[in-house]
Design a protein around this motif. Structure first.
Motif, PDB file in Angstrom:
ATOM      1  N   ILE A  59       0.852  -1.190   0.000  1.00 41.33           N
ATOM      2  CA  ILE A  59       0.000   0.000   0.000  1.00 41.33           C
ATOM      3  C   ILE A  59       0.889   1.242   0.000  1.00 41.33           C
ATOM      4  O   ILE A  59       1.750   1.410   0.862  1.00 41.33           O
ATOM      5  N   THR A  60       0.677   2.108  -0.978  1.00 45.52           N
ATOM      6  CA  THR A  60       1.516   3.301  -1.130  1.00 45.52           C
ATOM      7  C   THR A  60       0.765   4.593  -0.849  1.00 45.52           C
ATOM      8  O   THR A  60       1.387   5.625  -0.625  1.00 45.52           O
ATOM      9  N   ALA A  61      -0.561   4.584  -0.887  1.00 52.01           N
ATOM     10  CA  ALA A  61      -1.336   5.799  -0.613  1.00 52.01           C
ATOM     11  C   ALA A  61      -2.763   5.385  -0.295  1.00 52.01           C
ATOM     12  O   ALA A  61      -3.241   4.359  -0.785  1.00 52.01           O
ATOM     13  N   TRP A  62      -3.446   6.189   0.518  1.00 51.15           N
ATOM     14  CA  TRP A  62      -4.838   5.892   0.827  1.00 51.15           C
ATOM     15  C   TRP A  62      -5.566   7.157   1.240  1.00 51.15           C
ATOM     16  O   TRP A  62      -4.960   8.115   1.696  1.00 51.15           O
ATOM     17  N   SER A  63      -6.874   7.165   1.038  1.00 54.95           N
ATOM     18  CA  SER A  63      -7.699   8.322   1.371  1.00 54.95           C
ATOM     19  C   SER A  63      -9.015   7.837   1.956  1.00 54.95           C
ATOM     20  O   SER A  63      -9.764   7.103   1.299  1.00 54.95           O
ATOM     21  N   GLU A  64      -9.287   8.237   3.172  1.00 53.80           N
ATOM     22  CA  GLU A  64     -10.572   7.914   3.781  1.00 53.80           C
ATOM     23  C   GLU A  64     -11.678   8.751   3.155  1.00 53.80           C
ATOM     24  O   GLU A  64     -12.780   8.256   2.888  1.00 53.80           O
ATOM     25  N   ALA A  65     -11.407  10.026   2.894  1.00 54.35           N
ATOM     26  CA  ALA A  65     -12.428  10.916   2.339  1.00 54.35           C
ATOM     27  C   ALA A  65     -12.868  10.462   0.958  1.00 54.35           C
ATOM     28  O   ALA A  65     -14.048  10.541   0.616  1.00 54.35           O
ATOM     29  N   GLU A  66     -11.949   9.977   0.131  1.00 58.81           N
ATOM     30  CA  GLU A  66     -12.295   9.557  -1.226  1.00 58.81           C
ATOM     31  C   GLU A  66     -12.478   8.047  -1.325  1.00 58.81           C
ATOM     32  O   GLU A  66     -12.754   7.522  -2.402  1.00 58.81           O
ATOM     33  N   ASP A  67     -12.277   7.352  -0.217  1.00 56.45           N
ATOM     34  CA  ASP A  67     -12.608   5.942  -0.102  1.00 56.45           C
ATOM     35  C   ASP A  67     -11.821   5.056  -1.074  1.00 56.45           C
ATOM     36  O   ASP A  67     -12.389   4.294  -1.850  1.00 56.45           O
ATOM     37  N   TRP A  68     -10.518   5.171  -1.040  1.00 54.74           N
ATOM     38  CA  TRP A  68      -9.680   4.268  -1.824  1.00 54.74           C
ATOM     39  C   TRP A  68      -8.323   4.092  -1.176  1.00 54.74           C
ATOM     40  O   TRP A  68      -7.924   4.883  -0.318  1.00 54.74           O
ATOM     41  N   PHE A  69      -7.630   3.056  -1.580  1.00 49.78           N
ATOM     42  CA  PHE A  69      -6.202   2.938  -1.293  1.00 49.78           C
ATOM     43  C   PHE A  69      -5.519   2.482  -2.581  1.00 49.78           C
ATOM     44  O   PHE A  69      -6.128   1.823  -3.435  1.00 49.78           O
ATOM     45  N   ILE A  70      -4.267   2.886  -2.742  1.00 52.01           N
ATOM     46  CA  ILE A  70      -3.454   2.485  -3.892  1.00 52.01           C
ATOM     47  C   ILE A  70      -2.398   1.507  -3.417  1.00 52.01           C
ATOM     48  O   ILE A  70      -1.762   1.719  -2.373  1.00 52.01           O
ATOM     49  N   GLY A  71      -2.212   0.459  -4.170  1.00 54.02           N
ATOM     50  CA  GLY A  71      -1.155  -0.498  -3.867  1.00 54.02           C
ATOM     51  C   GLY A  71      -0.379  -0.844  -5.126  1.00 54.02           C
ATOM     52  O   GLY A  71      -0.871  -0.686  -6.252  1.00 54.02           O
ATOM     53  N   GLU A  72       0.835  -1.322  -4.934  1.00 47.73           N
ATOM     54  CA  GLU A  72       1.642  -1.733  -6.081  1.00 47.73           C
ATOM     55  C   GLU A  72       2.322  -3.059  -5.774  1.00 47.73           C
ATOM     56  O   GLU A  72       2.632  -3.375  -4.622  1.00 47.73           O
ATOM     57  N   GLN A  73       2.552  -3.827  -6.829  1.00 46.49           N
ATOM     58  CA  GLN A  73       3.354  -5.029  -6.718  1.00 46.49           C
ATOM     59  C   GLN A  73       4.289  -5.078  -7.909  1.00 46.49           C
ATOM     60  O   GLN A  73       3.895  -4.784  -9.046  1.00 46.49           O
TER      61      GLN A  73
END
Length: 664
Positions: free
Chosen positions: A107-121
């Motif tokens: 997980i590299t970034a996340w936002s509660e307000a916009e309801d997502w998280f970004i992940g990379e592999q």
């Protein structure tokens, strides 16, 4: 997808600002699929040059608020790894029959307000050849499902395709974006066509963008782009915002000159009903996004991001920022201010000191989010990390830049000259030093004449020049003295820059560069510039002569008793053309000069008893300054002997007629 429990637990490496907002972003619910965003990119593994090994990175975004006992890794800031699976487990098909799965998504970034998280592999894969029989390897990432609320392709599987050809490129473009791009529906009567930009990093500037064509390169289950969306070839995406809702948008970035090397981006556009409290970036931040910025390894880069809420009347409202994945080592400050109005903007500072391994283009995307769950349209900051460069050095005299040959005219005795040595570095954060040096840039040692005799150096001063260049300068002041006539010497100055801050495994990422500039200093012979109050007899005494000799050398002076004016140039000798095998001591004796006086007038002469040249060609440009003494010099000549009695010589004295030729 329904994630399974994380396989590893690690400290959070990239944390973006959260807003304490319990509601999800506008227009998004917990129903349907949870796939938000995806992109793929690749680069060749340079450490394995004999193999066809590539590094493939998948960046994906998922619904953060999905209610599941197994979906905790994305919501807890001390966990960063998780496995992704679901109705159809996401799978990476490599084009050669091999497959891989999302088992260690960081997980590299996340936002509660916009309801997502970004992940990379990141995956490593070795192909048996650089391309697929002349065509790119086609890599496919697919799974199920998209969000149900999408106006197009809702609750459908996704499929993204990428081309790899190691014969054409060492890496692909990399698309950088936030998972959701927001627009506010305009008020009636206002234009409805809005634009956002798709950006790429990893050094690609000339990227061509296309939209998928059904039946040609569109992913499976893709029911065409909405008619309200158009992807332009330079990366601008136009959206008709007259209808609110969620749109699914797919675009391909093609490498310049190699259209088969393409990478996809799968993104959501959210057109929401307009509100007077919609958040927005401030003017300074909008200007910041309008250009590319340059950073240097080992030197800090900072950028202030500001935003506010329009026409807000509730003091309890506030804004913050959503930020995509950051480059390694970059950090964000806490937010300063609430952003309740243009007069009270919220500010956040991005700080980053890149390392040498991060040379290339990086993109960080932001939007402004308010406490009501509304967001601005994303903007992206492009940062090019460029290798540190050597400083440039120039020497000027009186504002005129000098070449290696030095001033066009020789310097004059009695005049003060100020040479300015200026160093300029494109890295505005660099620290510059300037010092006299040898021609090879090494430090001066004992016996080196690194600056002219009796000259002096000023303290250096620094300033920020045009285009934010770092600049530094020193002044060399040289006032040729009475014994500097004929001085000829090349002088050099070296400018050095700094290492910058150390990086892990690299104590000097900025690399210390040295640049040397040389110029020649020449002082004219037999010329003397009068200073205030000097008289002819005083100048003559300096050179062990008398006013009669000097007056005879200066036909411009009508009377020896006339006061000389400051700045007048008087001759203090006669230029003598050096002949083969001439020795300074012999010439001095012939003209009735002491060795000391001869050396005073000719600073470049070495040993008085040494021959200075041995051929006409070698001697052709050599001149010495002599101050003849009719009393002490070898005044006799052949014309005072037998020739004096011959008729041709008698006639030559008065030039009364053409003299007869002398008898053979």
């Amino acid at each position: 997808p329904t994630p399974s429990p994380p396989r590893e637990m690690r400290l959070l490496l990239a944390l973006v600002l959260l807003l304490a907002c319990s509601a999800g972003a506008q227009g998004q619910s917990n129903a349907g699929g949870h796939f938000r965003f995806g992109t793929i990119f690749w680069k060749r593994v340079e450490s394995e040059p004999t193999t066809n090994t590539v590094e493939i990175t998948i960046e994906t975004a998922w619904r953060r608020s999905y209610s599941s006992n197994y979906f905790t890794a994305a919501q807890m800031p001390d966990h960063t790894l998780m496995q992704i699976n679901g109705k159809e487990s996401p799978v990476l098909e490599l084009g050669d029959g091999k497959m891989m799965y999302l088992e260690k998504v960081r997980i590299t970034a996340w936002s509660e307000a916009e309801d997502w998280f970004i992940g990379e592999q990141v995956f490593h894969h070795t192909y048996d050849r650089p391309n697929n029989n002349g065509q790119p390897w086609t890599v496919t990432f697919q799974g199920c499902c998209r969000m149900k609320e999408l106006r197009n392709n809702g609750d459908q599987p996704w499929e993204m395709k990428m081309g790899i050809d190691m014969m054409l490129a060492r890496e692909s473009p990399r698309v950088v974006a936030l998972p959701v791009v927001y627009f506010a529906k305009p008020a009636p009567g206002l234009p409805t066509r809005m634009i956002f930009n798709l950006r790429t990093a990893t050094g690609y500037d000339m990227v061509q963008w296309t939209a998928p064509v059904p039946g040609v390169d569109a992913p499976a289950g893709f029911n065409a782009m909405p008619s309200t969306v158009e992807v332009m070839r330079h990366g601008n995406v136009t959206v008709d915002t007259s209808v609110a809702g969620l749109l699914h948008v797919v675009a391909y970035a093609h490498a310049a000159g190699a259209p088969g090397i393409m990478v996809p981006v799968d993104i959501i556009v959210n057109v929401s009903e307009a509100a007077s409290t919609d958040p927005q970036f401030d003017e300074a931040t909008r200007l910041l996004f309008a250009r590319e910025h340059v950073a240097r390894p080992g030197f800090p880069f900072t950028a202030d991001i500001g935003g506010f809420m329009g026409q807000n009347t509730n003091p309890s409202n506030y804004v913050g920022f959503t930020v995509g994945p950051l480059p390694g080592g970059a950090t964000l400050s806490t937010v300063r201010g609430k952003g309740t109005s243009p007069a009270d903007t919220a500010k956040m500072t991005l700080r980053w000191t890149p390392c040498g391994s991060q040379v290339g283009k990086h993109v960080v995307c932001f939007d402004v989010v308010n406490s009501l769950g509304m967001a601005s349209t994303q903007k992206c900051l492009a940062i090019r990390v460029a290798a540190d460069v050597a400083p440039a050095v120039l020497v000027s005299l009186g504002g005129v830049r000098l070449g290696m040959g030095g001033p066009a005219s020789p310097l004059l005795i009695g005049v003060s000259y100020v040479f300015q040595v200026t160093a300029t570095d494109a890295n505005g954060g660099d620290m510059l030093s300037i010092r006299p040096s040898r021609k090879d840039g090494s430090m001066c040692g004992a016996g080196d004449t690194c600056v002219p005799p009796t000259s002096h150096l000023s303290h250096p001063w620094s300033w920020m020049g045009p285009s934010s260049n770092a600049s530094s300068a020193v002044n060399l002041t040289f006032s040729p003295k009475h014994n500097h006539g004929g001085y000829l010497m090349e002088h050099c100055f070296t400018a050095s820059d700094a290492c910058g801050a150390p990086c892990p495994g690299d104590p000097c990422p900025g690399v210390v560069h040295n640049t040397t500039a040389c110029f020649t200093v020449r002082v004219d012979r037999c010329q003397f510039v009068v200073r205030q109050g000097q008289e002819l007899q005083e100048i003559a005494a300096i050179y062990g002569s008398d006013w009669l000799q000097l007056w005879s050398l200066n036909h411009q002076l009508s009377n020896p008793d006339v006061n000389l004016m400051p700045g007048n140039v008087v001759n203090i000798g006669h230029l003598y053309a050096v002949q083969p095998y001439d020795k300074p001591a012999d010439v001095a004796k012939r003209f009735g000069m002491s060795d000391a006086t001869f050396a005073t007038l000719n600073a470049d002469v070495g040993a008085m008893g040494a021959e200075q040249c041995r051929s006409i060609a070698e001697c052709s440009s050599m001149r010495w300054c002599v101050l003849p003494s009719s009393c002490d010099g070898a005044s006799g000549s052949i014309y005072q002997g037998a020739y004096a009695q011959q008729p041709w010589f008698s006639a030559a004295k008065d030039v009364l007629a053409t003299p007869p030729l002398p008898a053979k």
